[in-house]
Design a protein around this motif. Sequence first.
Motif, PDB file in Angstrom:
ATOM      1  N   ALA A 423      41.300  37.956  41.999  1.00 14.20           N
ATOM      2  CA  ALA A 423      41.837  37.954  40.638  1.00 14.20           C
ATOM      3  C   ALA A 423      41.291  36.788  39.822  1.00 14.20           C
ATOM      4  CB  ALA A 423      43.354  37.890  40.688  1.00 14.20           C
ATOM      5  N   THR A 424      40.926  37.087  38.568  1.00 15.15           N
ATOM      6  CA  THR A 424      40.444  36.028  37.692  1.00 15.15           C
ATOM      7  C   THR A 424      41.237  36.047  36.394  1.00 15.15           C
ATOM      8  OG1 THR A 424      38.793  37.572  36.864  1.00 15.15           O
ATOM      9  CG2 THR A 424      38.083  36.020  38.553  1.00 15.15           C
ATOM     10  N   ASP A 425      41.248  34.903  35.709  1.00 12.00           N
ATOM     11  CA  ASP A 425      41.921  34.863  34.412  1.00 12.00           C
ATOM     12  C   ASP A 425      40.967  35.413  33.347  1.00 12.00           C
ATOM     13  OD1 ASP A 425      40.067  32.941  33.882  1.00 12.00           O
ATOM     14  OD2 ASP A 425      41.472  31.255  33.924  1.00 12.00           O
ATOM     15  N   GLU A 426      41.390  35.346  32.086  1.00 10.91           N
ATOM     16  CA  GLU A 426      40.581  35.937  31.020  1.00 10.91           C
ATOM     17  C   GLU A 426      39.210  35.261  30.886  1.00 10.91           C
ATOM     18  OE1 GLU A 426      42.361  34.863  27.165  1.00 10.91           O
ATOM     19  OE2 GLU A 426      43.608  33.492  28.348  1.00 10.91           O
ATOM     20  N   ASN A 429      37.815  32.641  35.640  1.00  8.49           N
ATOM     21  CA  ASN A 429      38.094  31.672  36.698  1.00  8.49           C
ATOM     22  C   ASN A 429      39.116  32.262  37.676  1.00  8.49           C
ATOM     23  OD1 ASN A 429      36.581  29.463  35.507  1.00  8.49           O
ATOM     24  ND2 ASN A 429      38.169  29.531  33.926  1.00  8.49           N
ATOM     25  N   SER A 431      42.271  33.038  39.699  1.00 11.65           N
ATOM     26  CA  SER A 431      43.647  32.803  39.243  1.00 11.65           C
ATOM     27  C   SER A 431      44.516  32.109  40.285  1.00 11.65           C
ATOM     28  CB  SER A 431      44.323  34.130  38.903  1.00 11.65           C
ATOM     29  OG  SER A 431      43.628  34.785  37.897  1.00 11.65           O
ATOM     30  N   TYR A 432      44.236  32.396  41.577  1.00  9.16           N
ATOM     31  CA  TYR A 432      45.159  31.905  42.604  1.00  9.16           C
ATOM     32  C   TYR A 432      44.454  30.976  43.562  1.00  9.16           C
ATOM     33  CZ  TYR A 432      47.843  35.906  41.004  1.00  9.16           C
ATOM     34  OH  TYR A 432      48.520  36.808  40.235  1.00  9.16           O
TER      35      TYR A 432
ATOM     36  N   ILE B  26      47.078  43.018  38.669  1.00  8.87           N
ATOM     37  CA  ILE B  26      45.809  42.302  38.876  1.00  8.87           C
ATOM     38  C   ILE B  26      44.657  43.233  39.259  1.00  8.87           C
ATOM     39  CG2 ILE B  26      46.689  39.980  39.361  1.00  8.87           C
ATOM     40  CD1 ILE B  26      46.536  40.601  42.334  1.00  8.87           C
ATOM     41  N   ALA B 145      41.081  25.743  32.559  1.00 14.34           N
ATOM     42  CA  ALA B 145      41.010  26.669  33.689  1.00 14.34           C
ATOM     43  C   ALA B 145      39.737  26.433  34.491  1.00 14.34           C
ATOM     44  CB  ALA B 145      41.066  28.106  33.181  1.00 14.34           C
TER      45      ALA B 145
END
Lengths: 492, 299
Positions: A423-426, A429, A431-432, B26, B145
């Motif tokens: 999983a990546t953010d917008e 990168n 996410s977890y 996700i 981020a």
Amino acid sequence: MGNQNPLAYDYTVAKWFLWATIAFGIIGMTVGVFIAFQMAFPELNYLFGEYGTFSRLRPLHTNGVAFGFTMSGIFATWYYVGQRVLKVSMAESSFLMAVGKLHFIVYVLTILLAVVTLLSGITTSKEYAELEWPLDLMVTLFWVLWGVSIFGLIGIRRERTLYISIWYYIAAFLAVAMLHVFNNMEVPTYFVAGVGDWYHSVSLYAGTNDALVQWWYGHNAVAFVFTTPIVAMIYYFLPKESGQAVYSYKLSLLSFWGLMFVYLWAGGHHLIYSTVPDWMQTMGSVFSIVLILPSWGSAINMLLTMKGEWEQLQSNPLIKFMVLGSTFYMLSTLEGPIQAIKSVNALAHFTDWIPGHVHDGTLGWVGFMIIAAMYHMTPRLFKKELYSKKLMETQFWLQTMGIVLYFSSMWIAGITQGMMWRATDEFGNLSYSFIDTVTVLHPYYTIRAIGGALYLIGIFIWAYNIYKTMKSGRELEDAEVNVNKSPMAENR
Amino acid sequence: MKNIIIVSVVVSLVLIGIIYSYVGNIIGDDMVNILSMLAAILILGITVGVGVKYVNQMKNDTASGELADENWDGIGEYKNDLPIGWAVVFLGTIVWAIWYWFAGYPLWAYSQIGEWNEEVATHQEKFEEKWSNISEEDLSRMGEAFFSVNCAPCHGVQGDGMDGKAADLTKRLDASAVEYAIRNGSDNHLVSEYMSMPAGLLWNAVEIKQVSNYVASGFTGIGKDVYEANCASCHGMDGMGIPGVGANIRTFTPDLIKAVLDNGKKGAIGSMPSFKGRFTDTQEKAVSLYIEKLRKGEL
């Protein structure tokens, strides 16, 4: 149908291996349940010093169930089925009798030494091939003895045509011999370079080559320990117990040769997206998919053998074990190939979906089949009625529930874990962090351990039931033994 | 045993439902996620579906066919033909395998590294397009981020270098870094190699100490004279650098961050590896802003 002219089969060695199956089953699975709880509650690692850590116990679990429980089960059934379908008694050859007994002695000695050395941390560190070179030589010795027993018995057989089960035993013998020798090409460091302990060794291969040989071995150990000999068992015990003729000779023939040709290629799927050459990864992945059908062929052949026999499925717990066993065989031989597709492997690899898959096969298929085979053999070996049908029913449902808990928790854990890792953010990168996944997985590790514990309770019930059969089961007449359905105490 | 079909269907649906409740948000448009979810559904669906077919045959069909002559310990064999569905699917997988090897992903031509390179290039291009008019706020969030995934493992979540494990990014330079540069020279690849700072411009230990403290403490203290006499000609009186001559040693600049990401950095603590080609221009700009904010204590 029954045996028209019963020979005096000699089951001495089969009995010995039956006891070994039960003993190693209890040891291997108890350790398995314990380390499953360690995954959920890490404090359990510190109970017994270095000997109680996950890293020491995990090889003990895998070796214990694969080379202790399963292999004893394979040998026990060989020394039973072999005589019966070849129509020849061990008692007819004092040579083969001696070979069989020696086979058992060397085998048990090897496995006991394996327990001691693995607990002491003596290991080659190759997965499923942890045993050091002196033990590998002992494995080679008892394997050769088994081969002598197989081909010796075939040599003096009265039944001209070899039954399907015999093909599968021969396949297991030949393939494991080859796998064992090539993956355990070791250099004993003390004798070659004067370095390290006398029992220490390093692999003859290096780097990527070592990984390739290791997983060619690792995957085919699954093929030729957890698959072909277990198929040998079901081809004998299901038709025998149910009194039904095998559905299709053609299907068994095509499935056998399909399996033989395709399986040995599939090991490369353990190394997808690694440094192994692309074409080998592709072969591993593609042949895994082709492998679905030869695997399903045997399972379908068995399920179709039971056509119209719903009544038996409802009333005989042994049939239940075997029919559900072949269904779990279908589940895991569809699951494995699909996980070997490159795009799915990109998610599944290194997640708990994989141990989930392994246990669908080992608990549902291998375990159930061996349990049923031993139950079927017990009244014939000891001329006693099986002690309790109700206990068998209880065991069946407990273990089925255990498997369902095991595999559903590992599916949830594995797929969730795989997707969280990706999983990546917008902004692209990750996410977890790793600990985020551990937090989410914790309840499922607990459920898995509980599922394993249910299965283990079933194993204890099985051991108790067979023990009580030997001790206090009703004595049977010859005529009562020579029937299809295993004699069992219906009201207890 | 009767309800085994219903039970297995329910268990399968519940299982897929629970998995979806975890990962539904996700999965996104990631093909690997979508295919894996589909794989899970197919594995359960096909097994249960085929299982139901055979259970029905156990209930309603009867065994039939011509028996073979042989018989082993009472076990007979029918000479039945192959189940047609099985045979067709088997052939289908073989045809698919041949397609895969020779047409789809040829054994002699397919390369995972090539595929990876192409995928990354496509992704980077899309990424740059998507953020071509990025707002200040987004840039700032992107920087944070980015930092927490790519920089924090060594420099710490706070950017303080975790007790000397890596450079402390809450200040431009600490005294040991300045001293190291004076004694060993320094090259950030921001100027031509002939212009890079040579070793040994100062040799007096006391002066080195003084000027290091002066730079590290934000251009205050007793090293001012030494600085102005020896360093200012390249780095500027205020330390803000002179383009093409000497680096800014007072604040972090996007040029400097990009240069360090591209070339890595060897300093008093150790070496940082190069990250050349890993990040897009927007990402590097975002993290530069973030690091400068860290230094200014604006976070």
